[in-house]
Design a protein around this motif. Structure first.
Motif, PDB file in Angstrom:
ATOM      1  N   GLU A   1      -6.208   2.877  -8.600  1.00 15.64           N
ATOM      2  CA  GLU A   1      -5.590   2.507  -9.870  1.00 15.64           C
ATOM      3  C   GLU A   1      -4.090   2.318  -9.707  1.00 15.64           C
ATOM      4  O   GLU A   1      -3.476   1.497 -10.378  1.00 15.64           O
ATOM      5  CB  GLU A   1      -5.880   3.579 -10.923  1.00 15.64           C
ATOM      6  CG  GLU A   1      -7.352   3.661 -11.314  1.00 15.64           C
ATOM      7  CD  GLU A   1      -7.582   4.657 -12.430  1.00 15.64           C
ATOM      8  OE1 GLU A   1      -6.574   5.179 -12.975  1.00 15.64           O
ATOM      9  OE2 GLU A   1      -8.746   4.924 -12.763  1.00 15.64           O
ATOM     10  N   GLN A   2      -3.484   3.072  -8.800  1.00 20.43           N
ATOM     11  CA  GLN A   2      -2.067   2.953  -8.517  1.00 20.43           C
ATOM     12  C   GLN A   2      -1.878   2.726  -7.022  1.00 20.43           C
ATOM     13  O   GLN A   2      -2.484   3.411  -6.205  1.00 20.43           O
ATOM     14  CB  GLN A   2      -1.314   4.231  -8.943  1.00 20.43           C
ATOM     15  CG  GLN A   2      -1.375   4.529 -10.424  1.00 20.43           C
ATOM     16  CD  GLN A   2      -0.586   3.514 -11.243  1.00 20.43           C
ATOM     17  OE1 GLN A   2       0.391   2.941 -10.773  1.00 20.43           O
ATOM     18  NE2 GLN A   2      -1.011   3.287 -12.480  1.00 20.43           N
ATOM     19  N   GLY A   3      -1.046   1.752  -6.684  1.00 20.08           N
ATOM     20  CA  GLY A   3      -0.715   1.548  -5.281  1.00 20.08           C
ATOM     21  C   GLY A   3      -1.742   0.772  -4.472  1.00 20.08           C
ATOM     22  O   GLY A   3      -1.682   0.790  -3.234  1.00 20.08           O
ATOM     23  N   GLU A   4      -2.686   0.103  -5.153  1.00 16.78           N
ATOM     24  CA  GLU A   4      -3.648  -0.702  -4.384  1.00 16.78           C
ATOM     25  C   GLU A   4      -2.937  -1.883  -3.737  1.00 16.78           C
ATOM     26  O   GLU A   4      -2.089  -2.536  -4.343  1.00 16.78           O
ATOM     27  CB  GLU A   4      -4.769  -1.217  -5.280  1.00 16.78           C
ATOM     28  CG  GLU A   4      -5.801  -2.036  -4.493  1.00 16.78           C
ATOM     29  CD  GLU A   4      -6.967  -2.510  -5.352  1.00 16.78           C
ATOM     30  OE1 GLU A   4      -8.086  -2.047  -5.120  1.00 16.78           O
ATOM     31  OE2 GLU A   4      -6.718  -3.319  -6.264  1.00 16.78           O
ATOM     32  N   THR A   5      -3.273  -2.165  -2.498  1.00 21.07           N
ATOM     33  CA  THR A   5      -2.705  -3.304  -1.789  1.00 21.07           C
ATOM     34  C   THR A   5      -3.077  -4.597  -2.500  1.00 21.07           C
ATOM     35  O   THR A   5      -4.229  -4.771  -2.885  1.00 21.07           O
ATOM     36  CB  THR A   5      -3.241  -3.322  -0.341  1.00 21.07           C
ATOM     37  OG1 THR A   5      -2.872  -2.095   0.308  1.00 21.07           O
ATOM     38  CG2 THR A   5      -2.677  -4.500   0.442  1.00 21.07           C
TER      39      THR A   5
END
Length: 204
Positions: free
Chosen positions: A195-199
């Motif tokens: 949810e956060q920081g996905e490439t």
């Protein structure tokens, strides 16, 4: 999340059909890569895009984790890149003046992740390709994924301001496509299903 190191119940209901004649007629559903992705794809030394000891050779380490932060230990990576002169080892590259060859720098590599979800390529530092800043094209295969994921690893310290592909990515996520320097090359960390920081990945 990718079911690496599976334990417990299966995520989806298992079919009770034991004879193919009992199955309803219709389109066969998509299949994931499965645990057999390594069979027939694990070519010896395919992670060596140049021979170790080649002048200018560097190491590119690529690592992948899922949304829980767990390594995807059965992932497979493919790298496609231009050489230091910004030309790909392919006859399809209009800037190539000599035929592509399997000798020397290949420009294409493949490697299987280890238990830490990482693999290391031996290659050369890519050059800029027209308006595109120096980068590695990265493909990721893994069990549980219907299609490979495409992303890019840009070089830290390069002028990225005019790159048309990077500029298509929201500004606050562009740093996720920049590799980090190591003592002998670069490392690129990939995160899937977060949810956060996905490439950022690209549709091709």
């Amino acid at each position: 999340m990718i079911d690496t190191g599976k334990n417990g119940e299966f995520r989806y209901e298992q079919s009770t059909i034991t004879d193919q004649d009992e199955a309803e007629f219709g389109i066969t559903p998509s299949q994931t890569v499965g645990p057999y992705v390594h069979i027939g794809l694990s070519l010896e030394d395919s992670h060596l895009m140049v021979e170790p000891g080649t002048e200018g050779a560097i190491e590119l380490e690529v690592a992948v984790v899922d949304g829980n932060g767990d390594p995807i230990a059965d992932a497979m990576f493919e790298i496609w890149q231009a050489g230091p002169d910004g030309v790909h080892n392919s006859d399809l590259d209009p800037n190539r003046t000599t035929p592509a060859t399997a000798d020397g720098f290949r420009g294409l590599g493949r490697a299987m992740a280890d238990a830490n979800g990482a693999a290391t390529f031996t290659t050369l530092t890519p050059g800029a390709v027209g308006e595109e800043a120096p980068h590695f094209k990265v493909g990721v295969f893994a069990r549980g994924m219907l299609e490979r994921l495409y992303t890019r690893a840009y070089l830290p310290g390069a002028d990225l301001s005019a790159d048309p592909v990077l500029n298509a990515v929201p500004e606050d996520r562009r740093d996720l496509l920049v590799a980090t320097e190591t003592g002998n090359g670069y490392r690129f960390d990939i995160t899937i299903q977060a949810e956060q920081g996905e490439t950022p990945f690209f549709a091709l």
